[in-house]
Write a protein that holds these residues in place. Structure first.
Motif, mmCIF file in Angstrom:
data_model
loop_
_atom_site.group_PDB
_atom_site.id
_atom_site.type_symbol
_atom_site.label_atom_id
_atom_site.label_comp_id
_atom_site.label_asym_id
_atom_site.label_seq_id
_atom_site.Cartn_x
_atom_site.Cartn_y
_atom_site.Cartn_z
ATOM 1 N N ARG A 51 50.034 86.190 95.427
ATOM 2 C CA ARG A 51 50.948 87.312 95.583
ATOM 3 C C ARG A 51 50.482 88.849 95.651
ATOM 4 N N ARG A 52 50.934 89.587 96.005
ATOM 5 C CA ARG A 52 50.492 90.959 96.133
ATOM 6 C C ARG A 52 49.685 91.348 94.985
ATOM 7 N N GLY A 53 48.212 91.481 95.140
ATOM 8 C CA GLY A 53 47.529 91.819 93.959
ATOM 9 C C GLY A 53 46.959 90.475 93.373
ATOM 10 N N VAL A 54 47.395 89.524 93.560
ATOM 11 C CA VAL A 54 46.990 88.341 92.853
ATOM 12 C C VAL A 54 46.125 87.223 93.641
ATOM 13 N N LEU A 55 45.302 86.672 93.169
ATOM 14 C CA LEU A 55 44.282 85.852 93.994
ATOM 15 C C LEU A 55 43.840 84.762 93.174
ATOM 16 N N MET A 107 53.923 90.430 87.763
ATOM 17 C CA MET A 107 54.992 90.985 86.784
ATOM 18 C C MET A 107 54.579 91.182 85.461
ATOM 19 N N PRO A 108 53.275 91.917 85.162
ATOM 20 C CA PRO A 108 52.596 91.912 83.917
ATOM 21 C C PRO A 108 53.300 92.482 82.685
ATOM 22 N N ARG A 109 54.734 93.339 82.820
ATOM 23 C CA ARG A 109 55.155 93.608 81.740
ATOM 24 C C ARG A 109 56.371 92.756 80.993
ATOM 25 N N ARG A 110 56.409 91.455 81.692
ATOM 26 C CA ARG A 110 57.310 90.736 81.455
ATOM 27 C C ARG A 110 56.930 89.296 80.809
ATOM 28 N N ARG A 111 57.127 88.858 79.861
ATOM 29 C CA ARG A 111 56.776 87.410 79.157
ATOM 30 C C ARG A 111 57.528 86.357 79.963
#
Length: 318
Positions: free
Chosen positions: A40-44, A72-76
């Motif tokens: 994903r964007r910014g995820v490798l 989506m780092p702000r969501r669990r």
């Protein structure tokens, strides 16, 4: 010396890699040459780790869920429904949806959405309904079955439930207790019907589909996984049994003739001998395969013919 990546097995964020000493140009170059894969964007993820997971759909899907969580780092995020079913290896009658399915707890002020290859739902999520598997949060198998029934229909819920019973992921009591926790959940009536119909004795998806077809056709429902005896010495377990008709039903999937590493022809000969014994004991035997089970009209014709033969045999015996 090149600094290490954040993880050798799991997805990681580009900012995390930069914090360890990589540059964005270096990461882009690693993607171009195939050393890293962009999920994903910014995820490798390291390409080798992705290839290692390619033979395990559950692990591969968990990597995709983890990547979404990093994006989506702000969501669990919790894998739910079809995504949770894939991670737990709970079968569907239909194919799994291609999009990821995740949820956040309803106490968070957010809205559901469908975009970028994922469904985001908002749901009540007690801690007892969530566990960690393959490094991601996922609904428990029991909760997953109920969500599948509510969102993907009765048939998929039954197949998933019976697969969970076979894998010993839950008991009927646990499934009912989880159902009680969700009494106001949308779709709960379908989930409740699924729990009532699902049979813990079922041993294959083919058997599950067969029972669903019998239900749809309003045919007499058989007992399942019944043990019959040859003069008290030989136990013969059969898939389905209509006791009043002394009729055995066998759902023949390919695995039946390749079990335990046996030679398929040897397994077939053993199955024919087993059927010979059953007939000598006064039982009739009716068989069907995947094609017939998935076509209720064909299954109805096969079973109704067997019912008629059994009734005639009973009349002659009487």
């Amino acid at each position: 010396m090149r600094p290490p990546y954040p993880s050798y097995t799991d997805p990681f964020s580009a900012p995390h890699a930069v914090a360890l000493g990589h540059t964005l140009d270096e990461l882009r170059q690693a993607v171009r040459v195939g050393r890293l894969i962009r999920l994903r964007r910014g995820v490798l993820i390291i390409a080798e780790a992705r290839r290692a997971a390619s033979s395990d759909d559950a692990l591969l899907h968990a990597q995709d869920i983890a990547a979404l969580g990093l994006a989506m780092p702000r969501r669990r995020l919790i894998a739910v429904g079809a995504s949770a079913a894939r991670i737990h290896k709970l079968a569907f009658r239909t194919s799994y949806p291609t999009d990821l399915t995740v949820a956040v707890d309803e106490r968070l002020r957010t809205n559901g959405t469908h975009r970028d290859g994922y469904f985001l739902r908002v749901a009540r999520m007690p801690d007892s309904h969530v566990e960690t598997k393959h490094g991601v949060l996922v609904t428990t198998p029991a909760r997953t079955v109920l969500d599948v029934a509510a969102h993907h229909g009765f048939d998929n819920g039954v197949v998933a439930a019976e697969a969970g019973y076979k894998a010993k992921l839950f008991t009927p009591t646990l499934l009912r207790c989880t159902l009680d926790d969700l009494e106001r959940r949308p779709g709960i009536e379908v989930a409740r019907d699924c729990v009532e119909f699902a049979d813990p004795a079922i041993e294959s998806v083919l058997e599950s589909i067969s029972r669903l077809a019998m239900r749809e056709l309003a045919l007499p429902m058989p007992a399942t996984q019944v043990v019959l005896y040859d003069d008290g010495y030989i136990e013969i377990r059969v898939d389905f049994y209509w006791e009043p008709l002394r009729l055995v039903g066998e759902a023949d999937g390919e695995s039946k003739y390749t079990m335990d590493g046996r030679d398929p022809m040897a397994a077939l000969r053993a199955e024919r001998e087993r059927e010979r014994i059953l007939r000598e004991l006064g039982h009739d035997v009716v068989r069907w395969n995947w094609h017939i089970a998935n076509n209720p009209r064909l299954l109805a014709a096969r079973l109704q013919s067997a019912f008629a033969r059994a009734e005639q045999r009973r009349g002659r015996a009487g």
